[in-house]
Enzyme design. Structure first.
Site, PDB file in Angstrom:
ATOM      1  N   GLU A 188      35.964  46.830  31.557  1.00 25.57           N
ATOM      2  CA  GLU A 188      35.415  46.075  32.680  1.00 25.57           C
ATOM      3  C   GLU A 188      34.312  45.115  32.248  1.00 25.57           C
ATOM      4  O   GLU A 188      34.299  43.947  32.659  1.00 25.57           O
ATOM      5  CB  GLU A 188      34.869  47.037  33.735  1.00 25.57           C
ATOM      6  CG  GLU A 188      34.235  46.363  34.939  1.00 25.57           C
ATOM      7  CD  GLU A 188      35.205  45.550  35.766  1.00 25.57           C
ATOM      8  OE1 GLU A 188      34.760  44.577  36.411  1.00 25.57           O
ATOM      9  OE2 GLU A 188      36.407  45.868  35.767  1.00 25.57           O
ATOM     10  N   GLU A 189      33.384  45.571  31.436  1.00 26.04           N
ATOM     11  CA  GLU A 189      32.181  44.782  31.166  1.00 26.04           C
ATOM     12  C   GLU A 189      32.216  43.985  29.871  1.00 26.04           C
ATOM     13  O   GLU A 189      31.523  42.981  29.748  1.00 26.04           O
ATOM     14  CB  GLU A 189      30.953  45.688  31.191  1.00 26.04           C
ATOM     15  CG  GLU A 189      30.770  46.470  32.487  1.00 26.04           C
ATOM     16  CD  GLU A 189      30.692  45.597  33.735  1.00 26.04           C
ATOM     17  OE1 GLU A 189      30.625  44.354  33.603  1.00 26.04           O
ATOM     18  OE2 GLU A 189      30.716  46.143  34.840  1.00 26.04           O
ATOM     19  N   SER A 593      31.400  41.987  46.454  1.00 29.60           N
ATOM     20  CA  SER A 593      30.914  42.605  45.219  1.00 29.60           C
ATOM     21  C   SER A 593      29.403  42.367  45.091  1.00 29.60           C
ATOM     22  O   SER A 593      28.645  42.809  45.953  1.00 29.60           O
ATOM     23  CB  SER A 593      31.696  42.074  44.018  1.00 29.60           C
ATOM     24  OG  SER A 593      31.450  42.851  42.868  1.00 29.60           O
ATOM     25  N   ASP A 668      38.635  51.791  44.985  1.00 30.19           N
ATOM     26  CA  ASP A 668      37.871  50.859  44.156  1.00 30.19           C
ATOM     27  C   ASP A 668      37.325  51.608  42.945  1.00 30.19           C
ATOM     28  O   ASP A 668      36.386  52.397  43.053  1.00 30.19           O
ATOM     29  CB  ASP A 668      36.728  50.257  44.982  1.00 30.19           C
ATOM     30  CG  ASP A 668      36.074  49.054  44.313  1.00 30.19           C
ATOM     31  OD1 ASP A 668      36.122  48.978  43.073  1.00 30.19           O
ATOM     32  OD2 ASP A 668      35.517  48.219  45.036  1.00 30.19           O
ATOM     33  N   HIS A 700      39.123  47.044  43.936  1.00 31.92           N
ATOM     34  CA  HIS A 700      37.982  46.158  44.186  1.00 31.92           C
ATOM     35  C   HIS A 700      38.400  44.800  44.756  1.00 31.92           C
ATOM     36  O   HIS A 700      37.657  44.185  45.522  1.00 31.92           O
ATOM     37  CB  HIS A 700      37.196  45.960  42.892  1.00 31.92           C
ATOM     38  CG  HIS A 700      35.858  45.317  43.075  1.00 31.92           C
ATOM     39  ND1 HIS A 700      34.893  45.811  43.920  1.00 31.92           N
ATOM     40  CD2 HIS A 700      35.316  44.196  42.514  1.00 31.92           C
ATOM     41  CE1 HIS A 700      33.817  45.046  43.881  1.00 31.92           C
ATOM     42  NE2 HIS A 700      34.054  44.056  43.045  1.00 31.92           N
TER      43      HIS A 700
END
Length: 723
Positions: A188-189, A593, A668, A700
């Protein structure tokens, strides 16, 4: 009398314009291709510099660069035995083999499993890569002789001559050990899932090994599976301040099966955001980042012994921005590499010797290098795109090795996304502006000469006229510290400056993001256009903390996410409310978000400014979010508790004012449904009335045509009923 007649004529013009304007429906931007923007995608530049390949109609087709005409079908999925639906493909370095992906199934945002086939262009045969289970991320070796892949958290490779499958690791286990891929938070990051790398000579494989055994699990319940009882899905998710995976880098020699581990020191609590081979098959490049992400070490590791040395170190008072970690490029001369840094306050390119000595700063000035596109060894030119013209635009530049000849290659105002050929002879310019959808154009680099317009988006241009879409108008606002904030507005087509309109502010506001650009479209663009047709002004603002403006503007929010962003949103609202044509009693705010976090904060801590707010999938306390993203900007909760709590909507639930709609997907995996559940409880305990809606088993992005149709319909109805 003359003024009265003129006023009547203007009013009549707006009435006629409005009546001629075709009305946008939610279907037009959710289930129908009314506003579909065509582009030239899947371009794979071929070796000789005269052709490229692309996927179209289940075929991999070879095109002539200069004419844009198809010259050969390399493989047709419908004629293969068995027939294959080609989803993606890659060519071997010698362009004699094609690896084909089909039947992919997503796991998270970027991860997936699938089935792979290998097509031989010489003898026209196709073979299934493996028959012992689904694979992920199949990657050809540079010599085209082998394909490596991941299955069930283990790394494998297949020798294409014999189709023999070899297993590199055997300790992979779900929610415990991962080999050759990444854990959830890296995916994800740090934005990647393929965690293995062939050496330039195809003799070695470097790979990640994650031990996530000690990471706490998050439990998602899946409800809509046609089962009597909901299904539990547990996965490892390190929240801010909690235990991370332990990560190692291993190198295996596939000719001897010998393995070595890269020596990265005794500390175990660090990140490895990128690994790549240098041009030397015995030297692996590793970037190591400390837990607080304010020190980045570039490490060179001996692939035979694992011995490592630090080549250079970047240190920051706040954090090392990782938006540019892919700029690291080792030049073919074997003596230099390019590295990007914000050390002078803006992101720029720097040339280093292989030993880590700074040779020179390649680019300089009060602007940001957006993307490094590469170095043409023959012409001795660096290519990059930057914000030198304006933070709202992106343009292509070249600069000579000695730094004396800089040239801007893109001339038209707006944003230019560049796809450059491997030999730097050609580039495709995807140009867009606030008034023009994407136009894809092929250029020859030498002389910067136009070759061919590849896509004009004529059908979308016609739809824009037919529906009378509102043009973007730009404005600026001064923040409390004097910083200039960029914003844009969409006004009704029949806008009358003597009337007053309600306004809905949309923002994202997250670190290094940007919504205000001289480009077509944008997040939720047609939803916003539909609102203008219903008599609303939509305003967008980039607060402090957003990108393309330099390090000081971006990092002012460090350790206090939400504080300055909220100040700027309120400042923008007050500015808009001061305009004669805006009704300051009818102002709303919404976001998704990080933007949902900010709209939640605006309706609570900033209560009283906005009549209505909508928050989609919001973070409501950063303690609930993942370690890598959150700690980069806030440090850990243990070090900075106030930074987490004093800008949390949970803390200010009792201050909610106005109509508020809270929306979230129950599945999510990114911003957990927990955020909204706990926020709802805080609002209930504070005696606050609000509206909420959840989407069963949606992640999400709350995806799906019918789902998005429902979502946008709900939001439009909510805005119209409450603003």
């Amino acid at each position: 009398m003359k003024k009265l007649i003129t006023s009547l004529m203007v009013s009549l013009f707006f009435v006629l314009t409005a009546s001629a304007q075709k009305q946008i429906t939610v279907d037009d931007f959710t289930t129908k291709p009314t506003f579909y923007q065509k582009t030239v995608t899947g371009i794979n530049w071929m070796n000789d510099g005269k052709f490229y390949s692309a996927l179209a109609d289940n075929k991999v087709i070879k095109y002539d660069i200069t004419s844009g005409q198809a010259v050969e079908t390399l493989v047709d999925g419908t004629t293969l035995n068995p027939k294959i639906e080609i989803e993606d493909y890659s060519l071997s370095a010698d362009e004699k083999k094609i690896v084909i992906l089909t039947d992919s199934k997503p796991i998270y945002r970027r991860s997936y499993t699938g089935e792979y086939y290998v097509y031989d262009l010489t003898n026209k045969t196709v073979k299934k890569l493996s028959s012992t289970g689904r694979q992920s991320y199949a990657t050809l070796s540079p010599d085209g002789a082998k394909v490596a892949f991941v299955r069930d958290n283990n790394l494998f490779y297949v020798d294409l001559a014999s189709m023999k499958e070899s297993q590199v690791t055997d300790d992979g286990k779900f929610n415990a050990i991962i080999n050759g891929s990444t854990d959830w938070v890296y995916e994800e990051e740090f934005g990647f899932v393929t965690g293995f790398y062939w050496s330039p000579d195809s003799k070695k494989l470097a790979y990640y090994r994650f031990d996530e055994s000690a990471v706490k699990e998050y439990n998602l319940q899946r409800w809509n599976k046609g089962q009597l009882y909901p299904e539990d899905y547990k996965f490892k998710y390190p929240k801010a301040g909690e235990t991370n995976s332990t990560v190692e880098i291993w190198i295996t020699d596939i000719t001897t099966n010998a393995k070595v581990k890269a020596d990265l020191g005794t500390d175990k609590d660090f990140y490895i955001p990128r690994v790549k081979w240098t041009n030397d098959p015995n030297t692996l490049s590793i970037r190591k980042l400390n837990r607080l992400q304010n020190q980045l070490d570039l490490i060179h590791t001996n692939a035979n012994t694992g011995k490592s040395s630090i080549v250079l170190t970047e240190r920051e008072d706040a954090y090392v921005d990782l938006e540019f970690i892919d700029d690291l490029t080792y030049l073919k001369d074997g003596k230099h590499f390019i590295h990007s840094s914000e050390r002078d306050g803006y992101k720029h390119l720097y040339l280093y010797s292989m030993a880590g000595g700074l040779v020179k700063q390649v680019t300089k000035g009060a602007f940001e290098v957006y993307e490094f596109l590469g170095y043409d060894e023959k012409a001795k030119l660096f290519y990059y795109s930057s914000t030198e013209v304006s933070p709202l635009e992106r343009h292509l530049y070249s600069i000579s090795f000695d730094g004396k000849k800089k040239q801007r290659l893109t001339k038209n105002q707006g944003s230019h996304a560049i796809n450059m050929s491997k030999d730097f002879q050609f580039y495709i310019d995807h140009h867009t502006s606030a008034s023009q959808p994407s136009v894809a154009t092929l250029y020859r680099s030498k002389g910067n000469t136009l070759v061919k317009v590849l896509e004009k988006n004529e059908s979308l241009t016609s739809a824009i006229k037919e529906y009378g879409l509102s043009p973007k108008s730009f404005y600026t606002v001064k923040a409390s510290d004097g910083s200039v904030l960029n914003g844009l507005m969409l006004k009704p087509a029949n806008f009358d400056s003597t009337k007053q309109y309600p306004v809905l502010i949309y923002q994202y506001s997250g670190p290094n993001s940007q919504n205000v650009t001289n480009s077509w479209g944008g997040s939720h663009f047609y939803f916003h256009q539909m609102l203008t047709q219903k008599g609303y002004i939509v305003a967008i603002v980039d607060s402090r903390g957003t990108g393309a403006r330099g390090e000081a503007f971006k990092k002012v929010t460090y350790k206090q996410n939400g504080k300055y962003e909220l100040e700027d949103i309120i400042t923008t609202a007050k500015y808009l409310g001061s305009l004669s044509y805006i009704d300051e009693s009818r102002m709303g705010v919404w976001g998704w978000s990080y933007g949902g976090y900010m709209s939640s904060l605006a309706m609570t801590k900033g209560g009283g400014v906005f009549k209505m707010g909508i928050a989609v999938a919001p973070v409501t306390n950063w303690r609930f979010y993942d370690s890598i993203y959150t700690e980069r900007y806030l440090q850990t909760p243990q070090l900075n508790a106030d930074g987490y709590d004093q800008n949390s909507p949970l803390t200010f639930a009792g201050d909610l004012q106005g109509k508020f709609l809270l929306i979230h997907g129950t599945a999510d995996d990114n911003v957990h449904f927990q955020n909204s559940v706990v926020f709802q409880e805080a609002l209930i305990n504070a005696g606050k009335q609000f509206d909420s809606f959840y989407y069963p088993d949606k992640n999400h992005s709350i995806p799906g045509g019918k789902t998005r149709h429902h979502l946008y319909t709900k939001m439009i109805e909510y805005v119209m009923a409450n603003l």
